[in-house]
Write a protein that holds these residues in place. Structure first.
Motif, PDB file in Angstrom:
ATOM      1  N   HIS A  67       0.826  -1.211   0.000  1.00 51.46           N
ATOM      2  CA  HIS A  67       0.000   0.000   0.000  1.00 51.46           C
ATOM      3  C   HIS A  67       0.860   1.261   0.000  1.00 51.46           C
ATOM      4  CE1 HIS A  67      -3.663  -2.345   1.669  1.00 51.46           C
ATOM      5  NE2 HIS A  67      -3.788  -2.160   0.367  1.00 51.46           N
ATOM      6  N   VAL A  68       1.935   1.252   0.797  1.00 44.87           N
ATOM      7  CA  VAL A  68       2.826   2.425   0.812  1.00 44.87           C
ATOM      8  C   VAL A  68       3.450   2.628  -0.571  1.00 44.87           C
ATOM      9  CG1 VAL A  68       4.954   3.386   1.781  1.00 44.87           C
ATOM     10  CG2 VAL A  68       3.302   2.252   3.287  1.00 44.87           C
ATOM     11  N   ALA A  69       3.888   1.538  -1.194  1.00 45.85           N
ATOM     12  CA  ALA A  69       4.472   1.636  -2.539  1.00 45.85           C
ATOM     13  C   ALA A  69       3.456   2.131  -3.551  1.00 45.85           C
ATOM     14  CB  ALA A  69       5.016   0.280  -2.964  1.00 45.85           C
ATOM     15  N   ASN A  70       2.187   1.745  -3.358  1.00 44.63           N
ATOM     16  CA  ASN A  70       1.132   2.108  -4.310  1.00 44.63           C
ATOM     17  C   ASN A  70       0.779   3.588  -4.267  1.00 44.63           C
ATOM     18  OD1 ASN A  70      -0.904   1.163  -6.275  1.00 44.63           O
ATOM     19  ND2 ASN A  70      -2.373   1.822  -4.704  1.00 44.63           N
ATOM     20  N   PHE A  71       1.154   4.277  -3.194  1.00 46.98           N
ATOM     21  CA  PHE A  71       0.783   5.683  -3.068  1.00 46.98           C
ATOM     22  C   PHE A  71       1.319   6.527  -4.218  1.00 46.98           C
ATOM     23  CE2 PHE A  71       1.599  10.028  -1.661  1.00 46.98           C
ATOM     24  CZ  PHE A  71       0.326  10.415  -1.258  1.00 46.98           C
ATOM     25  N   ALA A  72       2.471   6.158  -4.746  1.00 42.21           N
ATOM     26  CA  ALA A  72       3.050   6.925  -5.856  1.00 42.21           C
ATOM     27  C   ALA A  72       2.092   7.005  -7.033  1.00 42.21           C
ATOM     28  CB  ALA A  72       4.373   6.285  -6.297  1.00 42.21           C
ATOM     29  N   LYS A  73       1.292   5.957  -7.236  1.00 39.44           N
ATOM     30  CA  LYS A  73       0.305   5.959  -8.324  1.00 39.44           C
ATOM     31  C   LYS A  73      -1.060   6.426  -7.848  1.00 39.44           C
ATOM     32  CE  LYS A  73       0.839   1.659  -9.470  1.00 39.44           C
ATOM     33  NZ  LYS A  73       0.672   0.356 -10.190  1.00 39.44           N
ATOM     34  N   SER A  74      -1.478   5.969  -6.668  1.00 41.39           N
ATOM     35  CA  SER A  74      -2.856   6.229  -6.233  1.00 41.39           C
ATOM     36  C   SER A  74      -3.062   7.625  -5.671  1.00 41.39           C
ATOM     37  CB  SER A  74      -3.255   5.214  -5.163  1.00 41.39           C
ATOM     38  OG  SER A  74      -2.570   5.477  -3.942  1.00 41.39           O
ATOM     39  N   LYS A  75      -2.052   8.181  -5.027  1.00 41.65           N
ATOM     40  CA  LYS A  75      -2.167   9.439  -4.294  1.00 41.65           C
ATOM     41  C   LYS A  75      -3.306   9.389  -3.275  1.00 41.65           C
ATOM     42  CE  LYS A  75       1.167  11.060  -6.761  1.00 41.65           C
ATOM     43  NZ  LYS A  75       2.521  11.087  -6.192  1.00 41.65           N
ATOM     44  N   ASP A  76      -3.618   8.171  -2.851  1.00 43.21           N
ATOM     45  CA  ASP A  76      -4.702   7.943  -1.903  1.00 43.21           C
ATOM     46  C   ASP A  76      -4.093   7.802  -0.515  1.00 43.21           C
ATOM     47  OD1 ASP A  76      -6.824   7.089  -0.371  1.00 43.21           O
ATOM     48  OD2 ASP A  76      -7.349   5.373  -1.645  1.00 43.21           O
ATOM     49  N   HIS A  77      -4.427   8.731   0.380  1.00 40.30           N
ATOM     50  CA  HIS A  77      -3.813   8.711   1.704  1.00 40.30           C
ATOM     51  C   HIS A  77      -4.278   7.527   2.550  1.00 40.30           C
ATOM     52  CE1 HIS A  77      -1.297  12.374   1.973  1.00 40.30           C
ATOM     53  NE2 HIS A  77      -2.053  12.754   0.936  1.00 40.30           N
ATOM     54  N   LYS A  78      -5.297   6.818   2.110  1.00 40.87           N
ATOM     55  CA  LYS A  78      -5.650   5.571   2.805  1.00 40.87           C
ATOM     56  C   LYS A  78      -4.538   4.545   2.644  1.00 40.87           C
ATOM     57  CE  LYS A  78      -9.743   4.886   0.895  1.00 40.87           C
ATOM     58  NZ  LYS A  78      -9.925   6.136   0.151  1.00 40.87           N
ATOM     59  N   ASP A  79      -3.766   4.645   1.565  1.00 44.74           N
ATOM     60  CA  ASP A  79      -2.614   3.752   1.399  1.00 44.74           C
ATOM     61  C   ASP A  79      -1.536   4.014   2.445  1.00 44.74           C
ATOM     62  OD1 ASP A  79      -3.370   2.110  -0.703  1.00 44.74           O
ATOM     63  OD2 ASP A  79      -2.634   3.477  -2.247  1.00 44.74           O
ATOM     64  N   LEU A  80      -1.556   5.199   3.015  1.00 42.66           N
ATOM     65  CA  LEU A  80      -0.548   5.591   3.996  1.00 42.66           C
ATOM     66  C   LEU A  80      -1.114   5.569   5.418  1.00 42.66           C
ATOM     67  CD1 LEU A  80       1.215   8.582   2.178  1.00 42.66           C
ATOM     68  CD2 LEU A  80       1.802   6.148   2.139  1.00 42.66           C
ATOM     69  N   THR A  81      -2.212   4.862   5.614  1.00 41.96           N
ATOM     70  CA  THR A  81      -2.813   4.762   6.946  1.00 41.96           C
ATOM     71  C   THR A  81      -2.880   3.298   7.376  1.00 41.96           C
ATOM     72  OG1 THR A  81      -4.146   6.745   6.573  1.00 41.96           O
ATOM     73  CG2 THR A  81      -4.805   5.299   8.385  1.00 41.96           C
ATOM     74  N   ILE A  82      -2.290   3.012   8.525  1.00 41.67           N
ATOM     75  CA  ILE A  82      -2.285   1.676   9.117  1.00 41.67           C
ATOM     76  C   ILE A  82      -3.116   1.729  10.390  1.00 41.67           C
ATOM     77  CG2 ILE A  82      -0.857  -0.170  10.095  1.00 41.67           C
ATOM     78  CD1 ILE A  82       1.531   1.180   8.546  1.00 41.67           C
ATOM     79  N   ILE A  83      -4.121   0.886  10.490  1.00 41.60           N
ATOM     80  CA  ILE A  83      -4.975   0.846  11.679  1.00 41.60           C
ATOM     81  C   ILE A  83      -4.749  -0.473  12.401  1.00 41.60           C
ATOM     82  CG2 ILE A  83      -7.336   0.975  12.564  1.00 41.60           C
ATOM     83  CD1 ILE A  83      -8.099   2.339   9.876  1.00 41.60           C
ATOM     84  N   VAL A  84      -4.414  -0.403  13.676  1.00 37.88           N
ATOM     85  CA  VAL A  84      -4.242  -1.601  14.503  1.00 37.88           C
ATOM     86  C   VAL A  84      -5.424  -1.663  15.467  1.00 37.88           C
ATOM     87  CG1 VAL A  84      -2.798  -2.829  16.153  1.00 37.88           C
ATOM     88  CG2 VAL A  84      -1.736  -1.498  14.314  1.00 37.88           C
ATOM     89  N   ALA A  85      -6.307  -2.625  15.250  1.00 38.34           N
ATOM     90  CA  ALA A  85      -7.470  -2.810  16.112  1.00 38.34           C
ATOM     91  C   ALA A  85      -7.074  -3.686  17.284  1.00 38.34           C
ATOM     92  CB  ALA A  85      -8.611  -3.452  15.324  1.00 38.34           C
TER      93      ALA A  85
END
Length: 397
Positions: free
Chosen positions: A139-157
Motif C-alpha cells: 500500500h505504501v508503494a502504491n501511493f506513488a500511483k494512487s495518491k490515496d492517503h488511505k494507502d498511507l494509513t495503518i490501523i491496529v485494532a
C-alpha cells in the motif's frame, strides 16, 4: 507398550515431549504431531508483521530439537475422539492413543464483529505475519500511483500485549518505508475499547508505554468501541452516532481463542478452551490432558482461569509431560501451580517496559529491552537447545 500422542509443537507441546523423554518409563511410545515441520516462537510474530526481523530468527526445525526417543509426525489434526481414544487428521490415518496431550495453540478471535473476518488482517502465525508486512509495504508503494492517503494509513485494532508490541515495532517500520518510497507521513492509528492499556503492568509503566508510542507518532485511541470493519475503514461508536477511521491496512489483534479442533471434537468449552483439573487433565477422562491456549486452569488466588501466555504454556507443558509419565507409572500426579517470573513488553528496537521478580521490580527504556532479549533467548533455550539459542538469540555472547 503405552502410546502417547502430543498434539501441537508449540511452547507446551515441545516441553511436554522433553519431559516425557526424560521421565516416561521404558516401553512408552511418544509421538509429537504438528501440521508444520518448524516451530514458531509466536511471541515474536509482531516483529515479522512489522518487517523488523527475518523469519528464520523466530523459527527452528522441530525434528532437530527433539530427543531421539520422541517420534515426530507432520499432520493436521481435525478431531479428537475421546470415547474411542483416537485422533483424526485431514492428511493422515487415524491414530490411537492411551494418553493424549492437546496443545494446538491459538487462533485469532473476531467475536463475530461484522466485517472483521473479511476486511482485517489477523496475526496468528508466520504466514499471517508476513502477509501483514507485505500488505503494509504494498500500500505504501502504491501511493506513488494512487495518491490515496488511505494507502498511507495503518490501523491496529486492539491494544493488548501483541498490539502494543506491534505498534512499538511500527515506530521503526514507518520511517523506513516513508524514506524508501519517498511518501508523505504514514499514519498509524491504534483503536482500543479499554480506557487503559496493558493492565498486567503497573499503571506508571503502562503510562510510559502510552507516552512512548504517542511521542513516536502513534495515534492512540483508547475508550473506542469498534462496531464494524469495512474494506477500507474501521467504524466506531461516538455516542449515538458512528464515525470512521479510513485506512487500507487494517490489522486485527483484539483477541484469541483456542484451536477450532476443540469445539469440533465436542468438548465442553468456552472460546475453545477446556476447563481442566489441577493436574491439567479431564476429570471424566483422566487420560486426556490439555495445555496452553486450549486449556483453562483456575488460579486459586483470583478464582479465574490463568491468562494464556507463553510463560504459562511452557510451565503447563512441563507439568503435563511429568504427569503423563507419572500416570503411566502408576504414581501420584503433581498439581499445576504458577507464579509469574515477570512480564516484559518490547516497544521497538531499544525500548520497553518490565515488571519482574518477586518484588515486581519495574524497568523502562533500554534496560527493559535488554530483559526482553533475555526472555527471547531463554525461550529459545527451553524450546530448542543451546546451539539454536546461540544462532538465533538476541543477546551478544
Amino acid at each position: 507398550m503405552t502410546d502417547v500422542l502430543i498434539l501441537g509443537a508449540g511452547y507446551a507441546g515441545i516441553r511436554a515431549a522433553k519431559m516425557l523423554a526424560k521421565y516416561a518409563p521404558a516401553g512408552t511410545n511418544v509421538t509429537l504431531i504438528d501440521k508444520n515441520v518448524v516451530h514458531q516462537e509466536k511471541t515474536q510474530l509482531h516483529e515479522i508483521a512489522a518487517g523488523t526481523m527475518p523469519v528464520d530468527k523466530i523459527t527452528f526445525n522441530i525434528r532437530d530439537v527433539l530427543p531421539k526417543s520422541i517420534n515426530f509426525v507432520q499432520a493436521e489434526v481435525s478431531k479428537v475422539n475421546v470415547e474411542d481414544k483416537t485422533v483424526d487428521f485431514t492428511d493422515h490415518d487415524t491414530m490411537p492413543y492411551d494418553y493424549v496431550l492437546i496443545a494446538l495453540g491459538f487462533r485469532s478471535e473476531d467475536f463475530g464483529l461484522p466485517g472483521a473476518a473479511e476486511n482485517a488482517l489477523p496475526l496468528e502465525d508466520v504466514a499471517t505475519a508476513q502477509n501483514i508486512y507485505e500488505t503494509i509495504e504494498a500500500h505504501v508503494a502504491n501511493f506513488a500511483k494512487s495518491k490515496d492517503h488511505k494507502d498511507l494509513t495503518i490501523i491496529v485494532a486492539g491494544a493488548g500485549f501483541t498490539g502494543i508490541e506491534l505498534l512499538g515495532e511500527l515506530t521503526h517500520t514507518v520511517p523506513a518505508l516513508q524514506k524508501k518510497y519517498n511518501t508523505p507521513d504514514i499514519k498509524v492509528v491504534s483503536m482500543e475499547m479499554a480506557t487503559r492499556i496493558l493492565p498486567m503492568f503497573d499503571e506508571s509503566l503502562a503510562e510510559y508505554a502510552m507516552n512512548y508510542l504517542e511521542d513516536n507518532g502513534i495515534d492512540m485511541m483508547t475508550g473506542t468501541k469498534i462496531t464494524k470493519i469495512e474494506p477500507n475503514a474501521v467504524v466506531y461508536a461516538d455516542g449515538d452516532s458512528e464515525k470512521r477511521i479510513y485506512g487500507n491496512t487494517i490489522i486485527w489483534t483484539v483477541g484469541v481463542s483456542g484451536s477450532k479442533v476443540i469445539s469440533d471434537s465436542g468438548f465442553e468449552q468456552r472460546r475453545d478452551r477446556v476447563m481442566v483439573t489441577e493436574h491439567l487433565n479431564l476429570a471424566d477422562h483422566p487420560e486426556v490432558f490439555l495445555a496452553g491456549d486450549d486449556s483453562a486452569v483456575m488460579d486459586p488466588s483470583t478464582d479465574r482461569p490463568y491468562p494464556t501466555t507463553a510463560q504459562i504454556s511452557t510451565k503447563q507443558g512441563d507439568v503435563a509431560g511429568k504427569n503423563i509419565a507419572a500416570a503411566i507409572s502408576g504414581q501420584a500426579l503433581t498439581p499445576f501451580t504458577y507464579e509469574a517470573v515477570g512480564t516484559v513488553a518490547s516497544l521497538g528496537g531499544k525500548d520497553g517496559i518490565a515488571q519482574v521478580g518477586g518484588k515486581q521490580r519495574k524497568y523502562r527504556g533500554f534496560m527493559a529491552k535488554i530483559l526482553k532479549k533475555a526472555v527471547v533467548d531463554k525461550s529459545l533455550l527451553d524450546d530448542a537447545n543451546l546451539s539454536t539459542m546461540l544462532k538465533k538469540g538476541r543477546l551478544p555472547l
